[in-house]
Every structure is written in C-alpha cells, then in structure tokens.
Design an enzyme around this catalytic site. Structure first.
Site, PDB file in Angstrom:
ATOM      1  N   TYR A 141       0.824  -1.214   0.000  1.00 42.57           N
ATOM      2  CA  TYR A 141       0.000   0.000   0.000  1.00 42.57           C
ATOM      3  C   TYR A 141       0.854   1.259   0.000  1.00 42.57           C
ATOM      4  CZ  TYR A 141      -4.496  -2.273   1.019  1.00 42.57           C
ATOM      5  OH  TYR A 141      -5.639  -3.003   0.951  1.00 42.57           O
ATOM      6  N   LYS A 186       3.322 -15.299   3.243  1.00 39.24           N
ATOM      7  CA  LYS A 186       3.567 -16.067   2.010  1.00 39.24           C
ATOM      8  C   LYS A 186       5.069 -16.299   1.950  1.00 39.24           C
ATOM      9  CE  LYS A 186       2.271 -17.835  -1.990  1.00 39.24           C
ATOM     10  NZ  LYS A 186       1.472 -19.068  -2.099  1.00 39.24           N
ATOM     11  N   ASP A 218      -2.534 -18.501   1.243  1.00 38.59           N
ATOM     12  CA  ASP A 218      -3.483 -19.169   0.340  1.00 38.59           C
ATOM     13  C   ASP A 218      -4.261 -20.254   1.072  1.00 38.59           C
ATOM     14  OD1 ASP A 218      -1.051 -20.505   0.505  1.00 38.59           O
ATOM     15  OD2 ASP A 218      -0.905 -20.996  -1.624  1.00 38.59           O
ATOM     16  N   ASP A 242      -6.460  -7.150   4.406  1.00 45.20           N
ATOM     17  CA  ASP A 242      -7.591  -6.530   3.707  1.00 45.20           C
ATOM     18  C   ASP A 242      -8.463  -7.615   3.082  1.00 45.20           C
ATOM     19  OD1 ASP A 242      -9.131  -4.459   2.451  1.00 45.20           O
ATOM     20  OD2 ASP A 242      -8.077  -4.884   0.590  1.00 45.20           O
ATOM     21  N   ASP A 246     -12.504  -9.256   4.424  1.00 42.82           N
ATOM     22  CA  ASP A 246     -13.750  -9.245   3.639  1.00 42.82           C
ATOM     23  C   ASP A 246     -14.280 -10.674   3.508  1.00 42.82           C
ATOM     24  OD1 ASP A 246     -13.599  -6.467   3.211  1.00 42.82           O
ATOM     25  OD2 ASP A 246     -14.246  -6.630   1.127  1.00 42.82           O
TER      26      ASP A 246
END
Ligand code: NAD
Ligand code: IPM
Ligand code: MN
Length: 365
Positions: A141, A186, A218, A242, A246
């Site tokens: 970001y 990751k 993942d 983020d 959701d």
C-alpha cells in the site's frame, strides 16, 4: 468525561452509517453522563470535489488533535477512472499514515441469529470468535509505485520495526483472549514474508504463554472457511489482512456487520466499518449501520477507556441482531434509520442496567 471526536463521513453510504454511529455516541453521552463534542470534516471523493484533494489540511489537523476519529467510507465510481490523477482512497491511506495507526483490529463474531445467512453450514460457525490484527501502514500500500506505458510496479517493503510493533500488539491482545496467535504470510515466495515470519518467531519468545502458529495465506483463505472456529488472533500484513477480512465478513452474514479500530501507540485511534462506500445501495437508506455502530463500541473501549459503555453498545447491537429490525443485506426490510432507532431503544435499556448509568438525581446529590 469530556472527549472531542472528529467525524469523516466520506462518500456513498459513509454519511448514512456515520449518522447512525454519531446518534449512538450522543445517546452514550446522555445515558452515562459524558460530554462528547463533534467536528465534521471532509475526506475522499467529496473532498476532491470540494477542495481538490482527498485529505484537506484542515481535516488532517483536526484528526491529529482529536481524542478519536470516526470514519464512514471513501470512494466510488465517480472517482474511479484508472487514469485519474488523484483518488479518494489516497486520502484514507494518508490519514492512516499520518496518525501512525499501524494496528488495524477487525473482530469477527457470528451472531447465532444470522448464522443461517452465511454460505457455510451453521455447525461450522459455532464458536467463531476471531480477532484479525492487520498491519495498516506498510507493505504494498505504501511502497514506491512506477508506471510506464507497458509496465507498472508496486514495491512491497517491510522493516523489522514495523513487523515487531504490530506483532507485539497482536500478542498483547491474545493475552486478553485465548492465547493463540496465527501469523499469516507467504514465506514460501515473498522475501517480505520471510522477514515477517522470522521477526514474529523472535517476538513470540517474549510471550511463552501464547501459542504461535504460522500459516501461508493461500491455505489460510481456505481454512477460514473450513475451520473458522479454531482461530483466535490472526496477525498479518496489510494486503493479506484486507482480503481475508472481507472473506471473514461473509461468515458473519454481511460486509455491513464488521467494525474496525486502527491504533497506534497513543490513545487517538481511527474507527471505521470495514466495508466501503457501497455505491450500489448509497442514498437509499438501506445500508446496514451495524459495522459503524460496533466501531463506536471499539472507540469507547480503545480511545476513551469506557469499557462499560462499549459493552452497552455491543449488547444493544446483539439484541437488535437477535430480534430485528434487520436491513436487506441480512434478510430484512428495515431501513438504516429504523435499525438506528431500535439500537437507541435497546441501548437505553442496557445503559440503565449498567453500574455507570448516569442518574441526574445521583449526580446532584
Ligand atoms: P463495498 O464494501 O463498498 O461493497 C461491496 C458489497 O457489499 C456491495 O454489494 C455493497 O452493497 C455491500 N455492502 C457494503 N457495505 C454495506 C452495508 N453497510 N450494508 C449493506 N451492504 C453493504 O466494496 P466495493 O464495491 O468493492 O468498493 C466500493 C468503493 O468503496 C471503492 O471505491 C473502494 O475503494 C471503497 N472502499 C472504501 C473503504 C473505506 O473507506 N474504508 C473500504 C472498502 C472499499
Ligand atoms: C479497507 C479498504 C481500504 C484498504 C481501501 C479503501 C484503501 O478496502 O479499509 O479495507 O484497502 O485498506
Ligand atoms: Mn478492504
């Protein structure tokens, strides 16, 4: 107590859900004998339209001086041209960076009355109580961006200090819960994730009473759906957090239900529902105000240290989720204002049962 709160309603459904949240703060002040003052400022697309920039200086200065900041949402199709020179979301990112709110707390619980709305089988949703701690001021970001006619890059960078502070926050919070931290990365591919993992591992040694596990992002996305009940605190970097939150909102039944608190080292925090400006339903009085109102509970708890008041707000929401009225996203027909009114009624009841309830008679002797 006295507190000064800056509100940033923003775009789309932002003003609708913020109005409900502010009404709840007014009611808390009245029932518990506090004096909250409010100052509204522009952010996002509406700030671009009015002032030419997504975070005007006056908005930022007011936020820095406030005891807490309550935000609705920013963005929308009007400002989403990929070639636009400036975007509403830049205002939100600049605000998070300027306030230094590096730890974004996103709690997930599944209300039993809403479990049937989740795409998962109800029995999987029993005992779901997860606190996501999303790193909020680093990673892709905030890295350098480049763009030529046929290439674009987003640098993803993390420093040890950035990872250490959010990790400590996650472990401190785990000590107040079930003492289990899952760190998501990751590390099989990304160098930033390898630094993340070794730093988390080292900090975990300071917390021998808290269990740590590492999970690749993942497979975490899958496990969140197959075994959501096994997680307590989940700490992860900005972008992974983020996306996973959701996904988590789908377990709760709607994106409109989840709140967040963004915290730094001081008391001033930024509070916002995790959803966006929901342009598809904006201006129709159908947005679910629950995420925004639960963000008020987090504001009371983390910035003002008013635990009893926070509990009363959460109890009021709990009751309305159980008995209705419900907005469309969770299967009802009620409008935002109707849900707000029901929460205020329930709050009055819970406040009067609380030890901190403000009685004029008592205060006047
Ligand atoms: P969104 O969260 O705005 O909407 C996704 C879906 O969830 C939509 O169908 C919407 O109607 C529904 N939804 C969201 N909030 C709801 C609520 N309170 N009640 C009922 N339904 C609700 O995500 P999007 O469509 O991907 O993004 C729209 C804009 O919002 C984009 O510009 C994005 O950048 C911005 N955004 C802002 C924030 C923020 O300000 N914190 C967060 C996420 C997205
Ligand atoms: C959120 C939003 C923001 C983010 C956007 C609007 C910048 O999606 O708060 O979850 O990605 O952090
Ligand atoms: Mn998001």
């Amino acid at each position: 107590m006295k507190a000064h709160i800056v509100t940033l309603p923003g775009d789309g459904v932002g003003p609708e859900v913020t109005a409900a949240a502010v009404a709840v703060l007014h009611a808390v002040a009245e029932h518990f004998g506090h004096e909250f003052t409010f100052e509204e400022h522009a952010i996002g697309g509406c700030a671009i339209d009015a002032h030419g920039e997504p975070l005007p200086k006056a908005s930022l200065e007011a936020c820095k001086k406030a005891d807490a900041v309550l935000l609705g949402a920013v963005g929308g199709p009007k400002w989403s041209d990929p070639n636009a020179p400036v975007r509403p979301e830049q205002g939100l990112l600049a605000l998070r960076a300027a306030l230094g709110v590096y730890a974004n707390l996103r709690p997930l619980q599944v209300h039993p009355a809403l479990a049937r709305l989740s795409p998962l089988k109800e029995e999987k949703l029993k005992h779901v109580d997860v606190l996501f701690v999303r790193e909020l001021t680093g990673g892709a970001y905030f890295g350098a961006k480049t763009r030529t006619a046929d290439t674009a890059t987003d640098e993803c960078k993390y420093t040890v200090a950035e990872i250490e502070r959010v990790t400590r926050r996650a472990f401190d919070l785990a000590r107040q819960r079930r003492r289990h931290v899952t760190s998501v990365d990751k590390a099989n591919v990304l160098e930033t994730s390898r630094l993340w993992r070794s730093t988390v591992q080292r900090i975990a040694a300071e917390y021998p009473d808290v269990k740590l596990e590492h999970q690749l992002v993942d497979s975490m996305a899958m496990l969140l759906l197959t075994q959501p009940g096994r997680y307590d605190v989940v700490v992860t970097e900005n972008l992974f957090g983020d996306i996973l939150t959701d996904e988590a909102a789908a377990l709760a039944g709607s994106l409109g239900l989840l709140p967040s608190a963004s915290l730094g080292d001081g008391f001033n925090g930024l509070y916002e529902p995790i959803h966006g400006s929901a342009p598809d339903i904006a201006g129709q009085n159908v947005a679910n105000p629950t995420g925004a109102i639960l963000s008020v509970a987090l504001l009371l708890r983390h910035s003002l240290e008013l635990e009893e008041e926070a509990n009363a707000v959460e109890a009021a929401i709990d009751e309305v989720l159980r008995d209705g009225p419900h907005t469309r996203d969770i299967g009802g027909t009620a409008g935002t204002a109707e849900v707000q009114a029901a929460v205020l009624t329930a709050l009055e009841e819970h406040a009067s049962n609380s030890a901190a309830f403000f009685s004029g008679a008592r205060a006047c002797g």
